[in-house]
Design a protein around this motif. Structure first.
Motif, PDB file in Angstrom:
ATOM      1  N   ILE A  93      -9.526  11.826  -4.737  1.00 39.37           N
ATOM      2  CA  ILE A  93      -9.469  10.379  -4.797  1.00 39.37           C
ATOM      3  C   ILE A  93      -8.742   9.831  -3.410  1.00 39.37           C
ATOM      4  O   ILE A  93      -7.856  10.096  -3.215  1.00 39.37           O
ATOM      5  CB  ILE A  93      -8.255  10.062  -6.033  1.00 39.37           C
ATOM      6  N   PHE A  94     -10.023   9.345  -2.682  1.00 41.17           N
ATOM      7  CA  PHE A  94      -9.411   8.887  -1.294  1.00 41.17           C
ATOM      8  C   PHE A  94      -9.227   7.582  -1.387  1.00 41.17           C
ATOM      9  O   PHE A  94     -10.256   6.806  -1.364  1.00 41.17           O
ATOM     10  CB  PHE A  94     -10.594   9.389  -0.333  1.00 41.17           C
ATOM     11  N   ASN A  95      -8.011   6.936  -1.166  1.00 34.59           N
ATOM     12  CA  ASN A  95      -7.731   5.655  -1.308  1.00 34.59           C
ATOM     13  C   ASN A  95      -6.360   5.432  -0.394  1.00 34.59           C
ATOM     14  O   ASN A  95      -5.367   5.269  -0.760  1.00 34.59           O
ATOM     15  CB  ASN A  95      -7.335   5.305  -2.531  1.00 34.59           C
ATOM     16  N   PRO A  96      -6.627   5.084   0.827  1.00 31.53           N
ATOM     17  CA  PRO A  96      -5.677   4.935   2.130  1.00 31.53           C
ATOM     18  C   PRO A  96      -4.936   3.531   1.416  1.00 31.53           C
ATOM     19  O   PRO A  96      -3.776   3.543   1.890  1.00 31.53           O
ATOM     20  CB  PRO A  96      -6.291   4.816   3.297  1.00 31.53           C
ATOM     21  N   PHE A  97      -5.593   2.517   1.078  1.00 28.50           N
ATOM     22  CA  PHE A  97      -4.787   1.429   0.723  1.00 28.50           C
ATOM     23  C   PHE A  97      -3.769   1.558  -0.376  1.00 28.50           C
ATOM     24  O   PHE A  97      -2.736   0.874  -0.139  1.00 28.50           O
ATOM     25  CB  PHE A  97      -5.822   0.343  -0.086  1.00 28.50           C
ATOM     26  N   PHE A  98      -4.177   2.222  -1.496  1.00 31.95           N
ATOM     27  CA  PHE A  98      -3.178   2.332  -2.563  1.00 31.95           C
ATOM     28  C   PHE A  98      -2.070   3.489  -2.172  1.00 31.95           C
ATOM     29  O   PHE A  98      -0.863   3.279  -2.577  1.00 31.95           O
ATOM     30  CB  PHE A  98      -3.670   2.389  -4.011  1.00 31.95           C
ATOM     31  N   ARG A  99      -2.515   4.286  -1.083  1.00 30.80           N
ATOM     32  CA  ARG A  99      -1.407   5.355  -0.712  1.00 30.80           C
ATOM     33  C   ARG A  99      -0.354   4.746   0.106  1.00 30.80           C
ATOM     34  O   ARG A  99       0.627   5.261   0.223  1.00 30.80           O
ATOM     35  CB  ARG A  99      -2.304   6.602   0.052  1.00 30.80           C
ATOM     36  N   LEU A 100      -0.752   3.670   0.612  1.00 30.54           N
ATOM     37  CA  LEU A 100       0.258   2.675   1.478  1.00 30.54           C
ATOM     38  C   LEU A 100       1.584   2.310   0.383  1.00 30.54           C
ATOM     39  O   LEU A 100       2.452   2.126   1.028  1.00 30.54           O
ATOM     40  CB  LEU A 100      -0.341   1.752   2.280  1.00 30.54           C
ATOM     41  N   VAL A 101       1.071   2.156  -0.802  1.00 33.69           N
ATOM     42  CA  VAL A 101       2.007   1.277  -1.653  1.00 33.69           C
ATOM     43  C   VAL A 101       3.084   2.323  -2.129  1.00 33.69           C
ATOM     44  O   VAL A 101       2.754   3.546  -2.566  1.00 33.69           O
ATOM     45  CB  VAL A 101       1.486   0.912  -2.871  1.00 33.69           C
ATOM     46  N   PRO A 102       4.299   1.892  -2.025  1.00 31.51           N
ATOM     47  CA  PRO A 102       5.445   3.010  -2.351  1.00 31.51           C
ATOM     48  C   PRO A 102       5.319   3.071  -3.669  1.00 31.51           C
ATOM     49  O   PRO A 102       4.922   2.142  -4.757  1.00 31.51           O
ATOM     50  CB  PRO A 102       6.706   1.997  -2.229  1.00 31.51           C
ATOM     51  N   THR A 103       5.530   4.400  -4.513  1.00 30.21           N
ATOM     52  CA  THR A 103       5.538   4.957  -5.779  1.00 30.21           C
ATOM     53  C   THR A 103       5.906   3.755  -6.822  1.00 30.21           C
ATOM     54  O   THR A 103       5.277   3.423  -7.703  1.00 30.21           O
ATOM     55  CB  THR A 103       6.201   6.044  -5.881  1.00 30.21           C
ATOM     56  N   TRP A 104       7.175   3.303  -6.756  1.00 33.17           N
ATOM     57  CA  TRP A 104       7.745   2.076  -7.379  1.00 33.17           C
ATOM     58  C   TRP A 104       6.859   0.932  -7.465  1.00 33.17           C
ATOM     59  O   TRP A 104       7.054   0.203  -8.509  1.00 33.17           O
ATOM     60  CB  TRP A 104       9.202   1.974  -7.123  1.00 33.17           C
ATOM     61  N   ALA A 105       6.282   0.540  -6.572  1.00 30.50           N
ATOM     62  CA  ALA A 105       5.258  -0.738  -6.648  1.00 30.50           C
ATOM     63  C   ALA A 105       4.030  -0.501  -7.054  1.00 30.50           C
ATOM     64  O   ALA A 105       3.299  -1.625  -6.990  1.00 30.50           O
ATOM     65  CB  ALA A 105       5.475  -1.430  -5.160  1.00 30.50           C
ATOM     66  N   LEU A 106       3.473   0.794  -7.254  1.00 26.75           N
ATOM     67  CA  LEU A 106       2.300   0.835  -7.408  1.00 26.75           C
ATOM     68  C   LEU A 106       1.544  -0.031  -8.547  1.00 26.75           C
ATOM     69  O   LEU A 106       0.556  -0.583  -8.337  1.00 26.75           O
ATOM     70  CB  LEU A 106       1.940   2.537  -7.850  1.00 26.75           C
ATOM     71  N   TYR A 107       2.137   0.026  -9.718  1.00 24.52           N
ATOM     72  CA  TYR A 107       1.699  -0.917 -11.037  1.00 24.52           C
ATOM     73  C   TYR A 107       1.726  -2.239 -10.635  1.00 24.52           C
ATOM     74  O   TYR A 107       0.697  -3.025 -10.802  1.00 24.52           O
ATOM     75  CB  TYR A 107       2.403  -0.570 -12.169  1.00 24.52           C
ATOM     76  N   PRO A 108       2.664  -2.837  -9.786  1.00 23.11           N
ATOM     77  CA  PRO A 108       2.821  -4.454  -9.737  1.00 23.11           C
ATOM     78  C   PRO A 108       1.615  -4.559  -8.852  1.00 23.11           C
ATOM     79  O   PRO A 108       1.029  -5.830  -8.770  1.00 23.11           O
ATOM     80  CB  PRO A 108       4.124  -4.388  -9.189  1.00 23.11           C
ATOM     81  N   MET A 109       1.571  -3.642  -7.749  1.00 20.74           N
ATOM     82  CA  MET A 109       0.342  -3.908  -6.708  1.00 20.74           C
ATOM     83  C   MET A 109      -1.017  -3.793  -7.150  1.00 20.74           C
ATOM     84  O   MET A 109      -1.856  -4.642  -6.966  1.00 20.74           O
ATOM     85  CB  MET A 109       0.373  -2.859  -5.493  1.00 20.74           C
ATOM     86  N   ILE A 110      -1.091  -3.043  -8.354  1.00 15.03           N
ATOM     87  CA  ILE A 110      -2.671  -2.837  -9.028  1.00 15.03           C
ATOM     88  C   ILE A 110      -2.870  -4.172  -9.617  1.00 15.03           C
ATOM     89  O   ILE A 110      -3.875  -4.848  -9.560  1.00 15.03           O
ATOM     90  CB  ILE A 110      -2.513  -1.935  -9.954  1.00 15.03           C
ATOM     91  N   VAL A 111      -1.757  -4.902 -10.188  1.00 16.03           N
ATOM     92  CA  VAL A 111      -2.040  -6.123 -11.101  1.00 16.03           C
ATOM     93  C   VAL A 111      -2.429  -7.125  -9.962  1.00 16.03           C
ATOM     94  O   VAL A 111      -3.027  -8.194 -10.157  1.00 16.03           O
ATOM     95  CB  VAL A 111      -0.786  -6.560 -11.777  1.00 16.03           C
ATOM     96  N   ILE A 112      -1.483  -7.390  -8.673  1.00 12.12           N
ATOM     97  CA  ILE A 112      -1.653  -8.435  -7.783  1.00 12.12           C
ATOM     98  C   ILE A 112      -3.029  -8.187  -7.157  1.00 12.12           C
ATOM     99  O   ILE A 112      -3.906  -9.102  -6.677  1.00 12.12           O
ATOM    100  CB  ILE A 112      -0.603  -8.132  -6.586  1.00 12.12           C
ATOM    101  N   ALA A 113      -3.666  -6.938  -6.803  1.00 12.65           N
ATOM    102  CA  ALA A 113      -4.798  -6.642  -6.453  1.00 12.65           C
ATOM    103  C   ALA A 113      -5.978  -7.161  -7.163  1.00 12.65           C
ATOM    104  O   ALA A 113      -6.809  -7.477  -6.752  1.00 12.65           O
ATOM    105  CB  ALA A 113      -4.788  -5.188  -5.939  1.00 12.65           C
ATOM    106  N   THR A 114      -5.534  -6.724  -8.514  1.00 16.31           N
ATOM    107  CA  THR A 114      -6.738  -7.289  -9.390  1.00 16.31           C
ATOM    108  C   THR A 114      -6.935  -8.920  -9.537  1.00 16.31           C
ATOM    109  O   THR A 114      -7.903  -9.301  -9.673  1.00 16.31           O
ATOM    110  CB  THR A 114      -6.479  -6.622 -10.962  1.00 16.31           C
ATOM    111  N   SER A 115      -5.703  -9.346  -9.464  1.00 14.76           N
ATOM    112  CA  SER A 115      -5.761 -11.205  -9.625  1.00 14.76           C
ATOM    113  C   SER A 115      -6.374 -11.334  -8.241  1.00 14.76           C
ATOM    114  O   SER A 115      -7.208 -12.415  -8.393  1.00 14.76           O
ATOM    115  CB  SER A 115      -4.451 -11.750  -9.534  1.00 14.76           C
ATOM    116  N   ALA A 116      -6.292 -10.851  -7.092  1.00 15.17           N
ATOM    117  CA  ALA A 116      -6.792 -11.251  -5.923  1.00 15.17           C
ATOM    118  C   ALA A 116      -8.254 -11.037  -6.020  1.00 15.17           C
ATOM    119  O   ALA A 116      -8.835 -11.908  -5.360  1.00 15.17           O
ATOM    120  CB  ALA A 116      -6.041 -10.325  -4.569  1.00 15.17           C
TER     121      ALA A 116
END
Length: 404
Positions: free
Chosen positions: A249-272
């Motif tokens: 699973i090669f994904n530098p974008f989501f690897r930049l996200v702190p563990t605690w913020a991963l799920y919120p960031m997925i929601v934001i990314a999907t909305s975007a």
């Protein structure tokens, strides 16, 4: 992300070195600024047909009534480019939503088998409310989009802080050295780098929906700075984690996200991703409306969704066709990486068409000096041809899809 994956894990993989990472980032930076900032925002968006933009607007400008002098091949060339934009409009929602939802795999492998079903649900939810119009949808997703750009800019700063040397990629010499050093492998990477400039044609096609000035303000005030920071941040993270290249699973974008913020960031990314898709859906409505007015398409049902903006429209037939196409692509390809091979041909073909028609408008409609038209045409067509040629090699791997 895909450019990095192609470079360091593709068929002709190159070594993960500081020089190669800087070379790819330099290609990304200068592609964004030359193609989108200079070509589209700076020049092409000056060409509008009663406020409308896009390839068919250029055809109409070449000669009133959509019949350019020396019609024949020029007319067919323009229509083929317009057709490719429909391919772009089908691929964009599929690849954007899949790419965002794939972040769930970074959180836990358990979600791997749920990526496609979730993506299908989101795409269906995207097309369902189109009758509300661009303004109605914008009121819902506008704040989310701004939050997205703030978040990716902050993540980029985090990645740059890990390895500030990535800022040297602003020097175009790194891109030139990358090509001289890696040759064919660098050419393959260019086919992936084109994904960072895919929004250029959509910006122009959507001019009737949003207007020239709002698009320019959004690009220079939010979009461009956030994108550059994030791409450089991904490069900075990759330099500090070279072992990630061999990860399934090669994904530098989501690897930049702190563990605690991963799920919120997925929601934001999907909305975007939904909003990014909206740009191409709106562009397809505008394209079809212009085609009907110019006599290139049969009459279809068209609903005006705004009492103040004539360019904001909804076409139920086009909406249904785009939805069916997106669903088919998600089921057929399954991952954003697989879809990326289909994307480049559609985008680069449309960009090349725009460059050729724009040169015609500069000379025939605006009567700019021949030397200036020749200089700009050589620059634009030359760059587009390089990108297009790099993507032609992807035809057997899915590039045939938008052509078909």
């Amino acid at each position: 992300l895909y450019a990095m994956k192609e470079a360091f894990g593709g068929t002709h993989a190159v070594d993960l070195t500081r020089q190669n990472v800087l070379g790819i980032l330099s290609l990304v930076f200068w592609s964004l600024n030359f193609v989108v900032s200079f070509k589209y925002i700076g020049l092409v968006m000056r060409a509008d047909n009663r406020g409308e933009g896009g390839i068919l607007a250029l055809l109409a400008l070449a000669r009133p009534g959509g019949r350019p002098r020396g019609r024949g091949m020029l007319l067919l060339f323009g229509l083929f480019g317009a057709a490719l934009l429909y391919g772009d409009g089908i691929i964009t929602p599929a690849i954007s939503v899949l790419g965002a939802v794939e972040g769930l795999q970074v959180a836990t492998p358990v979600f791997q088998r749920w990526v496609v079903p979730i993506a299908l649900g989101i795409i269906t939810a995207l097309f369902a409310p189109q009758l509300r119009g661009t303004a109605g949808i914008g009121r819902i997703f506008g704040p989310v989009t701004m939050l997205w750009f703030v978040c990716i800019a902050m993540l980029g700063i985090r990645g740059i802080a890990m390895n500030p040397e990535v800022l040297h990629a602003i020097n175009p010499a790194h891109a030139v050295e990358f090509f001289l050093r890696e040759r064919y492998a660098a050419f393959e990477v260019l086919a992936a780098v084109v994904l960072v400039i895919t929004g250029g044609e959509a910006l122009y096609a959507d001019m009737g929906h949003f207007g020239r000035i709002p698009i320019r303000l959004a690009w220079y005030g939010a979009v461009l700075p956030a994108l550059v920071l994030n791409y450089f941040g991904q490069g900075g993270w990759l330099l500090g984690h070279p072992e990630a290249v061999s990860s399934p699973i090669f994904n530098p974008f989501f690897r930049l996200v702190p563990t605690w913020a991963l799920y919120p960031m997925i929601v934001i990314a999907t909305s975007a991703a939904v909003v990014a898709s909206q740009a191409l859906i709106s562009g397809a409505y505008s394209l079809t409306s212009q085609a009907i007015q110019l006599g290139f398409a049969p009459r279809m049902r068209l609903i005006h969704t705004s009492s103040t903006e004539r360019g904001q429209i909804y076409m139920p037939g086009i909406n249904a066709a785009l939805w069916a196409g997106c669903i088919t692509l998600v089921l057929a390809f399954g991952t954003s990486s697989a879809l990326a091979a289909t994307y480049g041909v559609a985008v680069t073909g449309a960009m090349l068409t725009t460059s050729v028609l724009f040169s015609y408008v500069m000379r025939v409609k605006w009567r700019w000096p021949l030397w200036l038209v020749a200089l700009l045409t050589v620059l634009f067509v030359g760059v587009d041809l390089v990108f297009f040629t790099a993507n032609i090699i992807k035809v057997p791997h899915g590039g045939w899809c938008p052509i078909a």
